[in-house]
Design a protein around this motif. Sequence first.
Motif, PDB file in Angstrom:
ATOM      1  N   THR A  99      55.031 -21.406   8.156  1.00 23.75           N
ATOM      2  CA  THR A  99      56.074 -20.591   8.502  1.00 23.75           C
ATOM      3  C   THR A  99      56.627 -20.901   9.608  1.00 23.75           C
ATOM      4  OG1 THR A  99      54.624 -18.667   7.682  1.00 23.75           O
ATOM      5  CG2 THR A  99      56.888 -18.162   8.908  1.00 23.75           C
ATOM      6  N   PRO A 102      63.298 -19.725  12.079  1.00 25.15           N
ATOM      7  CA  PRO A 102      64.358 -20.261  11.643  1.00 25.15           C
ATOM      8  C   PRO A 102      65.012 -20.734  13.134  1.00 25.15           C
ATOM      9  CG  PRO A 102      64.687 -17.738  11.556  1.00 25.15           C
ATOM     10  CD  PRO A 102      63.236 -18.176  11.945  1.00 25.15           C
ATOM     11  N   TYR A 111      59.599 -21.008  21.704  1.00 26.20           N
ATOM     12  CA  TYR A 111      59.611 -19.798  21.501  1.00 26.20           C
ATOM     13  C   TYR A 111      58.805 -19.166  22.363  1.00 26.20           C
ATOM     14  CZ  TYR A 111      60.382 -15.449  18.623  1.00 26.20           C
ATOM     15  OH  TYR A 111      60.350 -14.159  18.207  1.00 26.20           O
ATOM     16  N   PRO A 149      66.528 -28.385  12.291  1.00 30.80           N
ATOM     17  CA  PRO A 149      65.743 -27.470  11.845  1.00 30.80           C
ATOM     18  C   PRO A 149      64.215 -27.577  11.454  1.00 30.80           C
ATOM     19  CG  PRO A 149      68.056 -27.461  10.795  1.00 30.80           C
ATOM     20  CD  PRO A 149      67.742 -28.719  11.528  1.00 30.80           C
ATOM     21  N   ALA A 151      62.552 -25.971   9.437  1.00 27.27           N
ATOM     22  CA  ALA A 151      62.606 -25.869   8.013  1.00 27.27           C
ATOM     23  C   ALA A 151      62.480 -27.218   7.302  1.00 27.27           C
ATOM     24  CB  ALA A 151      63.611 -24.823   7.574  1.00 27.27           C
ATOM     25  N   ARG A 165      52.995 -23.916  18.379  1.00 24.81           N
ATOM     26  CA  ARG A 165      53.661 -22.660  18.677  1.00 24.81           C
ATOM     27  C   ARG A 165      52.685 -21.784  19.323  1.00 24.81           C
ATOM     28  NH1 ARG A 165      56.688 -21.058  13.910  1.00 24.81           N
ATOM     29  NH2 ARG A 165      54.869 -19.944  13.238  1.00 24.81           N
TER      30      ARG A 165
ATOM     31  N   ASP B 197      56.320 -11.678   5.228  1.00 22.68           N
ATOM     32  CA  ASP B 197      55.745 -10.999   6.293  1.00 22.68           C
ATOM     33  C   ASP B 197      55.118 -12.039   7.480  1.00 22.68           C
ATOM     34  OD1 ASP B 197      56.069  -8.301   6.341  1.00 22.68           O
ATOM     35  OD2 ASP B 197      54.116  -7.999   4.987  1.00 22.68           O
ATOM     36  N   LEU B 199      56.774 -14.529   8.793  1.00 24.93           N
ATOM     37  CA  LEU B 199      57.648 -14.388   9.858  1.00 24.93           C
ATOM     38  C   LEU B 199      57.593 -13.745  10.748  1.00 24.93           C
ATOM     39  CD1 LEU B 199      59.735 -16.889   9.683  1.00 24.93           C
ATOM     40  CD2 LEU B 199      61.460 -15.252   8.673  1.00 24.93           C
ATOM     41  N   ARG B 200      57.438 -12.163  10.535  1.00 23.78           N
ATOM     42  CA  ARG B 200      57.053 -11.306  11.587  1.00 23.78           C
ATOM     43  C   ARG B 200      55.740 -11.636  12.274  1.00 23.78           C
ATOM     44  NH1 ARG B 200      58.992  -8.789   6.965  1.00 23.78           N
ATOM     45  NH2 ARG B 200      61.016  -7.972   7.078  1.00 23.78           N
ATOM     46  N   SER B 202      54.181 -14.575  12.709  1.00 20.17           N
ATOM     47  CA  SER B 202      54.273 -15.414  13.491  1.00 20.17           C
ATOM     48  C   SER B 202      54.880 -15.075  14.772  1.00 20.17           C
ATOM     49  CB  SER B 202      55.013 -16.402  12.975  1.00 20.17           C
ATOM     50  OG  SER B 202      54.266 -17.059  11.756  1.00 20.17           O
ATOM     51  N   SER B 203      55.886 -14.478  14.871  1.00 25.13           N
ATOM     52  CA  SER B 203      56.688 -14.043  15.976  1.00 25.13           C
ATOM     53  C   SER B 203      55.962 -13.169  16.684  1.00 25.13           C
ATOM     54  CB  SER B 203      58.054 -13.699  15.593  1.00 25.13           C
ATOM     55  OG  SER B 203      58.703 -13.022  16.681  1.00 25.13           O
ATOM     56  N   GLU B 212      62.418  -8.486  20.154  1.00 26.63           N
ATOM     57  CA  GLU B 212      62.594 -10.022  20.208  1.00 26.63           C
ATOM     58  C   GLU B 212      62.570 -10.587  18.667  1.00 26.63           C
ATOM     59  OE1 GLU B 212      60.868 -10.146  24.791  1.00 26.63           O
ATOM     60  OE2 GLU B 212      59.735 -10.254  22.967  1.00 26.63           O
ATOM     61  N   THR B 213      61.542 -10.162  17.991  1.00 22.68           N
ATOM     62  CA  THR B 213      61.563 -10.930  16.541  1.00 22.68           C
ATOM     63  C   THR B 213      62.762 -10.739  15.754  1.00 22.68           C
ATOM     64  OG1 THR B 213      59.127 -10.086  16.931  1.00 22.68           O
ATOM     65  CG2 THR B 213      60.015 -10.694  14.607  1.00 22.68           C
ATOM     66  N   SER B 216      65.697 -12.568  17.470  1.00 26.04           N
ATOM     67  CA  SER B 216      65.704 -14.165  17.351  1.00 26.04           C
ATOM     68  C   SER B 216      65.252 -14.595  16.117  1.00 26.04           C
ATOM     69  CB  SER B 216      64.672 -14.820  18.291  1.00 26.04           C
ATOM     70  OG  SER B 216      64.665 -13.913  19.493  1.00 26.04           O
ATOM     71  N   VAL B 217      64.554 -14.082  15.220  1.00 27.75           N
ATOM     72  CA  VAL B 217      63.916 -14.481  14.029  1.00 27.75           C
ATOM     73  C   VAL B 217      64.574 -13.833  13.045  1.00 27.75           C
ATOM     74  CG1 VAL B 217      61.939 -14.861  12.878  1.00 27.75           C
ATOM     75  CG2 VAL B 217      61.765 -15.145  15.317  1.00 27.75           C
ATOM     76  N   ARG B 220      68.583 -14.071  12.103  1.00 30.73           N
ATOM     77  CA  ARG B 220      68.635 -15.323  11.695  1.00 30.73           C
ATOM     78  C   ARG B 220      68.253 -15.813  10.383  1.00 30.73           C
ATOM     79  NH1 ARG B 220      69.487 -20.089  15.481  1.00 30.73           N
ATOM     80  NH2 ARG B 220      69.151 -18.754  17.364  1.00 30.73           N
ATOM     81  N   ALA B 221      67.096 -15.151   9.914  1.00 28.32           N
ATOM     82  CA  ALA B 221      66.337 -15.817   8.672  1.00 28.32           C
ATOM     83  C   ALA B 221      67.158 -15.077   7.640  1.00 28.32           C
ATOM     84  CB  ALA B 221      65.047 -15.506   8.700  1.00 28.32           C
ATOM     85  N   ARG B 314      70.253 -24.801   5.970  1.00 27.88           N
ATOM     86  CA  ARG B 314      69.863 -24.902   7.216  1.00 27.88           C
ATOM     87  C   ARG B 314      68.434 -24.523   7.535  1.00 27.88           C
ATOM     88  NH1 ARG B 314      71.517 -27.241  11.852  1.00 27.88           N
ATOM     89  NH2 ARG B 314      71.262 -25.936  13.802  1.00 27.88           N
ATOM     90  N   TRP B 315      68.185 -23.060   7.274  1.00 30.17           N
ATOM     91  CA  TRP B 315      67.035 -22.134   7.556  1.00 30.17           C
ATOM     92  C   TRP B 315      65.985 -22.111   6.307  1.00 30.17           C
ATOM     93  CZ3 TRP B 315      67.259 -23.109  12.090  1.00 30.17           C
ATOM     94  CH2 TRP B 315      68.306 -23.108  12.846  1.00 30.17           C
ATOM     95  N   GLN B 316      66.492 -22.296   5.289  1.00 29.74           N
ATOM     96  CA  GLN B 316      65.507 -22.129   4.054  1.00 29.74           C
ATOM     97  C   GLN B 316      64.791 -20.959   3.821  1.00 29.74           C
ATOM     98  OE1 GLN B 316      63.355 -25.694   3.775  1.00 29.74           O
ATOM     99  NE2 GLN B 316      65.339 -27.013   3.517  1.00 29.74           N
ATOM    100  N   TYR B 317      65.414 -19.867   4.139  1.00 27.03           N
ATOM    101  CA  TYR B 317      64.857 -18.626   3.717  1.00 27.03           C
ATOM    102  C   TYR B 317      65.970 -17.976   2.643  1.00 27.03           C
ATOM    103  CZ  TYR B 317      61.316 -19.075   7.151  1.00 27.03           C
ATOM    104  OH  TYR B 317      60.136 -19.675   7.820  1.00 27.03           O
TER     105      TYR B 317
END
Lengths: 265, 318
Positions: A99, A102, A111, A149, A151, A165, B197, B199-200, B202-203, B212-213, B216-217, B220-221, B314-317
């Motif tokens: 993961t 982004p 981060y 990026p 990704a 990370r 999930d 993504l959440r 990881s942050s 913050e999640t 910043s995450v 954007r995604a 760019r972000w591939q989500y």
Amino acid sequence: MTDTVLETENLAVTYTGDRRVEAVKGVDLAFPENRLTAIIGPSGCGKSTYLKALDRLHDIQPNVEITGEVYLRGEPVYDTDEPAPEIRKQVGYVPQEPTALPLSIYENVAYGLRIHGLFDSKDDLDELVERHLRKVNLFEEVSDRLDAPAAGLSTGQIQRLCLARSLAVEPDVLLCDEVTSALDPISAENVEETLAELAEEYTIVMVTHSMDQAKRLADEVVFLYLGEVVETNDVRSFFEDPQHERTKRFVSGPTDDEYAVSDAT
Amino acid sequence: MGEHSGGSGSGAGDDGRSPRIGRRLLVERLSSYWLRGAGYFAVGLFAAIVVALLYQSLPLLAEYPLSEVLLSSNWDPAQNQFGFFPAIVGTVYVTILSMAMGAPIAVLAAVYIAEYAEGRTRTLVSSFIDVLAAIPSVIFGLVALVVVVPFVGNYLAPAVGADATGLGILTVSLVMAIVVTPFMISLSVESLEALPDELRESSLGVGATEWETIRSVLLRAAGPGIFSAVLLGFGRVFGATIVPAMLIGGQTQLPDSVFSTGQTLPTLIVNDFGELMSLPLTQSALIFVGLLLVVVVWLFNFAAMLVRRRLQRRWQYQ
């Protein structure tokens, strides 16, 4: 015996949605410092649920009930006044699915450092990002495109980026949830090599359903079955001299077929 | 893949091309034609509409240069004066104002529903939003006539020292913001919920707070999805007809403040088509307005698609 970094006492996790499911049933385990402990067991035995409970990641989901306690360096993780983000900072977590946040490659590593303000200057941040990318053997591969990026990296590279990370905020322990199972065999091997190197200076708890991977990487092995610990031992005794009937069957049985391809290498 | 011939029902033919498979392949070919035809139908329809509108607009464009039609402020069909500028300005005002009010609320509400609300609260809030989205906009117009119009006319306008009846650009913008916000919320919630999930986790796992999640995450995604939700809202306000027709006052003049009455491009058509379609040049003018609307909406969608693709790559989500 080395010091215990992380410990659980009668930890139970129950999903209380439409159906009550006791995924983890009162697990007592201790994870010693600078050792890699592998938690193995068949799919659906509660490995990942247990691992997430160690990092309080069930907090974000409704319908999850947690009893018992987790101790991080002797301090309770649940029954505490310390805010969850501070606890999660001390416990790194890498999910099964690679993961990338982004953000750019650089910002993925930066981060946590930015959130917690763990650097003095831009140069300091640069240095920290580079150091952690080197730790996971990724810096050489991405040094020319740190601002691209994340990704765009391969899944294997993303998984190593995830390790970097997590490590950047200097956690006391690193939790890895089947981090190679979504990867192709070659990427999986790279990540495994990285884990083997990291295991020398970090306390790692790794969930895997590949026994061969556990054999190659682990110092300690825990066998979890239907939410309960069946057996725990150092890696040699575990595989050469399993004590329980169920462990014997699991260790010798042909149940590892999901990993037949990657393990053939 | 090898061919699997049917079991007991396939008859005696052993050559693999029994009459049965022949018939099945024929149906296969026909259905692909039929489906393709249905797909191209949409393209053809769009092209036909544009051509029809263009053709019917030609009489107007033959008489007046495009620049005059677009930039003149004189709209008086009886005197053969066709200046769309006031309606264009009105449309732009309404669109910008309602999006400025609606889009931020939509994004915040979507974040609340997708990330904070739990269990019953979440079900309750999102079902009400779905109901709001399903209410015909004429109802919003009616309610606004008895609630928003007096409010703007008697309180809001006097409070800022303006003189207004309550009908006008601000009222329309307020109501249109209410009309499109539920749509934007639903779509934004969908794109947030589609995020993995991991993504959440990881942050949060490195010690980020939920906010913050999100900041910043997740935002954007889910950006491409939220972006298209907002653009869809844009399109709806831009082409909105019934609410502006009921609330804007219907006077074709350059608006001098947000409280003044005015006209949007769709209301121009609605207000004038009944009596004026008998005058050929006026009919052509109103059809030209329709062409303008179609082209702008199409350009909007096209630009939206390009930007969304760029963001996705760019972000591939999503």
